[in-house]
Design a protein around this motif. Sequence first.
Motif, short mmCIF file in Angstrom:
data_model
loop_
_atom_site.label_atom_id
_atom_site.label_comp_id
_atom_site.label_asym_id
_atom_site.label_seq_id
_atom_site.Cartn_x
_atom_site.Cartn_y
_atom_site.Cartn_z
N CYS A 41 0.03 14.75 -0.33
CA CYS A 41 -0.66 16.01 -0.02
C CYS A 41 0.28 17.20 0.20
O CYS A 41 -0.05 18.31 -0.21
N ILE A 42 1.41 17.01 0.85
CA ILE A 42 2.34 18.13 0.96
C ILE A 42 2.74 18.58 -0.44
O ILE A 42 2.88 19.77 -0.72
N ILE B 221 -6.29 15.50 6.91
CA ILE B 221 -5.00 15.78 6.28
C ILE B 221 -5.14 17.03 5.41
O ILE B 221 -6.07 17.12 4.61
N GLN C 50 -5.34 2.33 5.55
CA GLN C 50 -4.83 2.82 6.83
C GLN C 50 -3.30 2.72 6.90
O GLN C 50 -2.66 3.42 7.65
N ARG C 51 -2.77 1.81 6.10
CA ARG C 51 -1.32 1.67 6.03
C ARG C 51 -0.63 2.93 5.50
O ARG C 51 0.60 3.03 5.57
N GLU D 252 0.82 -1.22 0.00
CA GLU D 252 0.00 0.00 0.00
C GLU D 252 0.85 1.27 0.00
O GLU D 252 0.54 2.24 -0.69
N GLU D 253 1.92 1.26 0.78
CA GLU D 253 2.73 2.48 0.90
C GLU D 253 3.39 2.82 -0.43
O GLU D 253 3.36 3.96 -0.89
N ALA E 116 -9.86 9.07 9.85
CA ALA E 116 -8.41 8.89 9.71
C ALA E 116 -7.80 9.83 8.67
O ALA E 116 -6.70 10.34 8.86
N TYR F 197 -1.44 6.44 5.86
CA TYR F 197 -1.69 7.81 6.35
C TYR F 197 -0.50 8.71 6.01
O TYR F 197 -0.66 9.81 5.49
N ASP F 198 0.69 8.24 6.30
CA ASP F 198 1.87 9.09 6.11
C ASP F 198 2.15 9.35 4.64
O ASP F 198 2.52 10.46 4.25
N GLN F 199 1.99 8.34 3.81
CA GLN F 199 2.27 8.53 2.39
C GLN F 199 1.25 9.48 1.77
O GLN F 199 1.60 10.31 0.92
N ALA G 52 2.95 6.29 -3.02
CA ALA G 52 4.07 7.12 -3.48
C ALA G 52 4.24 6.99 -4.99
O ALA G 52 4.52 7.96 -5.70
N SER H 165 -0.31 11.82 3.38
CA SER H 165 0.02 13.15 3.91
C SER H 165 1.28 13.72 3.28
O SER H 165 1.28 14.83 2.75
N GLN H 166 2.36 12.95 3.33
CA GLN H 166 3.66 13.49 2.95
C GLN H 166 3.94 13.36 1.45
O GLN H 166 4.26 14.34 0.78
N ASP H 167 3.84 12.15 0.94
CA ASP H 167 4.26 11.92 -0.44
C ASP H 167 3.27 12.54 -1.42
O ASP H 167 3.65 12.93 -2.52
#
Lengths: 586, 586
Positions: free
Chosen positions: B371-372, B406, B360-361, B333-334, B402, B363-365, B338, B367-369
Motif C-alpha cells: 500500500c505505501i 490501511i 492476518q500474517r 503468507e508474507e 484488521a 498486515y505489515d506486508q 511482497a 501496508s508497507q510492501d
Amino acid sequence: MYSILNTINSPADVKKLNIEQLKILAGDIREALFNRLTKIGGHCGPNFGIVETEIAMHYVFDSPVDKFVFDVSHQSYPHKMLTGRKSGYIDETHFKDDSGYTNPDESEHDLFNVGHTSTSVSLAAGLVKARDLKGEKYNVIALIGDGSLSGGEALEGLDFTGSEISSNFIIVVNDNQQSIAEVHGGIYNNLSELRASKGTSANNFFKALGLDYIYEENGNDVEAMIKLFKKVKDIDHPIVVHVNTQKGKGFKLAEENREAWHWCMPFERETGKWNVDFSAETYTGLTTQYIMDKAKKDKDFVVITPAMPMTAGLSPDLREKLGAQYVDTGITEEHAVAFASGIAKAGGKPLLVTNATFMQRTYDQISQDVCINNNPVTFLFNFASFDGLTDVTHLGIFAISAFSNIPNLIMLAPTSGEEYLNMLDWSVEQKDHPVIILMPGNAVSSRSADKDYSRINTYKVEQSGEKVAVLALGDFYQKGEELVALIEKKSGFKPTLINPRFANGLDEKLLKDLAQNHEIVITLEDGILDGGFGQKIAAFYSTSDIKVRNYGLKRKFYDRYNPQELLKELGITPEQILADIEELLR
Amino acid sequence: MYSILNTINSPADVKKLNIEQLKILAGDIREALFNRLTKIGGHCGPNFGIVETEIAMHYVFDSPVDKFVFDVSHQSYPHKMLTGRKSGYIDETHFKDDSGYTNPDESEHDLFNVGHTSTSVSLAAGLVKARDLKGEKYNVIALIGDGSLSGGEALEGLDFTGSEISSNFIIVVNDNQQSIAEVHGGIYNNLSELRASKGTSANNFFKALGLDYIYEENGNDVEAMIKLFKKVKDIDHPIVVHVNTQKGKGFKLAEENREAWHWCMPFERETGKWNVDFSAETYTGLTTQYIMDKAKKDKDFVVITPAMPMTAGLSPDLREKLGAQYVDTGITEEHAVAFASGIAKAGGKPLLVTNATFMQRTYDQISQDVCINNNPVTFLFNFASFDGLTDVTHLGIFAISAFSNIPNLIMLAPTSGEEYLNMLDWSVEQKDHPVIILMPGNAVSSRSADKDYSRINTYKVEQSGEKVAVLALGDFYQKGEELVALIEKKSGFKPTLINPRFANGLDEKLLKDLAQNHEIVITLEDGILDGGFGQKIAAFYSTSDIKVRNYGLKRKFYDRYNPQELLKELGITPEQILADIEELLR
C-alpha cells in the motif's frame, strides 16, 4: 572536493570511469556521507560499508533496465548519489529532497519505498516472475544485509527462491557482521563459518535451501566487486552472492563501534560528539530505569526485543547486566511475540519492547499466539505517535487502529511519567490479560496516577464540569488540559476532562452518566481516526442526542511532515477545537 | 473395538503397555479417527500419519510435566485420545467436546490454542526460556510438520534456537512430504535429500542454523519411535528430530491422494464419497471459473496462493493448466504478499487468494510492501464471514477491522455473483490501487451490478425511500433487503436501501444527502464492529441529528458457535432491528 562525484549524473557516468577513478569516487561518496550525516544525521555505518558494492552494481549492471531492490533501503545512499541525486548529499539546501530510503517518486532507479527489513528477496522475486511471464530479459538484483536475513519474510523468500525460481535472480548478501546491535540467530554463525572458510564450508545455509552460492571476501574493494558482479551478470538461475564488508568502513569511529553508529544524530566529525541535548527526562529513560530495577527485584521478569535494544535505552553494558533476563531475538518480530507468549505461559513475566511500526509484522501473532490464549504478555510500543518518526515507512500513527480491535487485548495509553510506570508495573505483574502500552510521544509530565488498572475500561475524570466533556487519550491528554483551560477562560463554563487510560474499551457507565449534563463530547487521540478510539465513542452515542467530535489523524501515509504544522492542518489546536465547539453549541 | 484405547484414561496408561499392545492401540486410534471423521469430518491425513509419533511421545515423555507444543495443532487428535479425551472420537455424543485443535480449556496436556501454522518452535522456545529462568527441569517438545516449516515464524524460531538456546529443546519435524497441497520451498528439497541419505547428507538446513540433528526413517513404527525419543529425552541442548512418516497412513485413499484427504467432510468409509452436496453454485466456483478464463485471455494475469489452492477451487489438474500463471508459494503468507507487489510493479496482474484468517500474517506486508507503494495487487479473502469457519483460530470476522484502515487500500464488499465477478475483473485490470475483495459468505445471489468501480467510495442506492436508510454491506446486503421489506410492510413507509460496495470509505455526498429526509441510518456488516464500517458512518453523523445504529459482531473470540443463533443473540434479525428502529422513531 567531490572531483569525480561531481561528474556523475547517472549510472552511465559511472561506467566511463577507470578503477582509479572509481576509488576516488568511493572517497567522494564517503565525503558526501559525512557532509549529510554530520549535519542532519541518518543511517551511518550501513552506508559507509556498502559504497564499493553499490558503485560496482552500477558499473556492471544497467539500472533501470536491470532492477535493484534494496532491503530496508536505509543502505541506499551511495546508490542515490549515483542516480542523479548527489545534491541531496553534497548540497545542504537539497538535503530534504532525499528521503533516506529508496523512493520511486524520486527516481526510476528506485523500485520500492521500503523501510521495514527483510522484504527485498520477495519483492525482487515478484519482479523476476513478471519478467519471465512477459518474456523479458534483464537482471534482478536484491541487496540484503544489516541483520535483515533473520526476518521471516526474508527467510520465506529465500526458501521459495531456492526451489520455485529457475531464472536470473541475484541475491547480494551484504555481510557486515552486524544488525543494529550485534546479530542474533544461527544463520549468522553460518555466515561466520562461511567467511572463515572463504565460502567453501559444506555447511551452507543457502545451499541447503537449494540456492547457488558464491563468496567474495573483499567487499570493500571496488575492483573485486566489479569482477564478482561480471561473473554473475546474466546468470540463468538464482544465486546468492555473499559479500564480506566492513560496517562503517572509512569512518573510524563507526568501524570501532558499529552499534552506536548504525544510525546517528548530527555530529562533530572529529570527536563523534552528537549535537543533541540528552539531558531532559524521557519516557525511554524511565523505561530503562524501570527495566533495570525490576530485573534486579524479580527473576521471572524478562525483557525481549527484536533487534531494538536502544528503543528501551538498553546499551551494551546494561544488556550485560541483565544477563539471561534480556533476550535480543534479532530481527524476528513474529518469533519474539510467540516466544513471549511461551514465556508467559510457563510463568515468566515477559516485556516485549520495540517501535510500534515494526510490530505491524505481528498482528497475527498478537491475535493468535497471545490473545486467543490470553497469555499475560506486556508489549511496549515506542514511537506510537504522530510526533516521533515521520518517514512514511516508520509511522507510529497506525498502532491504535491496527491492534486495539483484537479481542482479549488491553491497550493502555498513559498520560504522565507516573501513570506510565504504574501501568507498566501493573501489566507486568498481572496474569489476566495481554497488554499493549503506548509509550507517550511527548515530554514526560508529572501527575499522580493510580497503581491498579485491574478494573478494565474505567476512565478517570480528572476535572468534573458541564456541557462539554473532553476525552483526551494518552499523550494527547495535555492537549485536553489546554483545551479545557481555554474553554473555561473563553466560554465561561467549566468543561469535563477525562483521561480514558484504556484505548480500546468503553467505560459505559461513565459515558452514560456524562449524558446527564453534557451536550458535546470531544475525543482526542494520537493516531488515525479510522478504527481508533474516538469512533468507538461516536458509535456509543450514535443513537443519543449527544454530539461527538473526533480529533486525530487521517487514514493516510503521511511522509516527512512537520508535526506541529500537521496538527494545525487537521484542526487539532485548542483554538480551532474551541471554534468547532462554539459552532456546535450554537 | 478399541480394546486398548478403552483402557487409556491418561498418558500413565500408555506407559503400562508393551509394544504389541501399543501397536493395537495405534489401530484403535485409527479406528477412532475413522469414527469421528466419517461422521463430522476434520483433519484426516495429518492425524492418520502421526499416530505412532504421538503414542511414542506419551510413552517416553511425561506430559504435562514435559511440555508438548503442537504446530498448527490439527494433527493432535491421537494426543487428545491419549490424554483423557477419547470419548470425543469414539462416542458420537461427545464429538462436540473436542475442538479439533489443542485447547488448554480441554486439558492440562494442551499448552496453547493454535490453528495457524508455524508457531510451535517459538512458543516452545518461550517455555524453554521460562523453565531455565526459573531453574526448573523438564523436556520441551515442539512437533512441527504438514508444510509448516516454510512459514516465516517457524524459520525465525529455528534460526533463533540455533544460536540462542543451549538447553533442552526437542523439535520433532514430522516429514510427511506434503503440505495441504504439495510442498513448495527449498527446505522440502533438503528434507528429501536428507531422507534419501538417511539423514547423513552434509547439506543440512538444520545444521546450517546450528542445530543438532537426528533422523528416523520409520516414523510409523512405534518401537522405532520409542527408541528415538528415549535417545533424545533429557538432552541438554536443542535438537531437530527429523521423522519420516506417511501422511494418511492406514487409510488407503488418504495415502494415495494426500491433498484431497488433508481435511475432509463427512464421508463413506469404503468409497471415500463425501456426504455433501456440491451442486449449488458457490462463490468459490465463480472464482475458479473466473481464474481459468482470465488466465487464458491474459498472459499477464497470475494467481498466487500461499498453500491454499482449494480455497479458489484450483484442483491439481486446473493448476497444471494454469502453468506459469499459477504460483503456490507454500505456507508463506508474507512472502506471497511482497511477491505479488513485485509482480504488480513489473507490470503483471497478480491475484492473491487465501482465507481471510491466514492473511492476518500480512498486515505489515499489505501496508508497507503493497500500500505505501500503491501497487495494484488484488487480494481475494475467502471465509471473511461469521458464517464460514467457526473455530476460534480460523474466524474471518476480523478482516474488515484488521485491514480496512490501511491507507491507499480499497476494500470491496460485493453483494451478488455478478457484482463479485465485476469487482474482481475491475480490480485485476486497474493500475491505481491495492484492493481487497471480501468473498461473500452466503449463497450466490443474482442481481445486476456495475462494471466500473473507479469512482472510489461511491455507494449505490438500490431503493430510494425516507426516514430510515439501511446501509447493508457485502454479504449482509440480503439481510438489508429483508429488513427494508419488513419495515415497508410493518411500518407503512418505504425506507432507503444502500449497497455501500466500498467497505472502508465514505460516500460523503450521498451521506449528506440522506440527512435531508432520513432520521435513522442502520448499518449492517459481516464482521466485528470495532474498527469496522459502521463506526465510520456513526462518526460521520456524530455531530448531526441523524441517529445511527450499527449491527455487527462484538470484539470477541467466538468459538464453534451456531451462526444463526449468534445473529439472534446479537439482535441481527429483521424483526429485532425493526423493533430497535421503532423505539428510535418514538
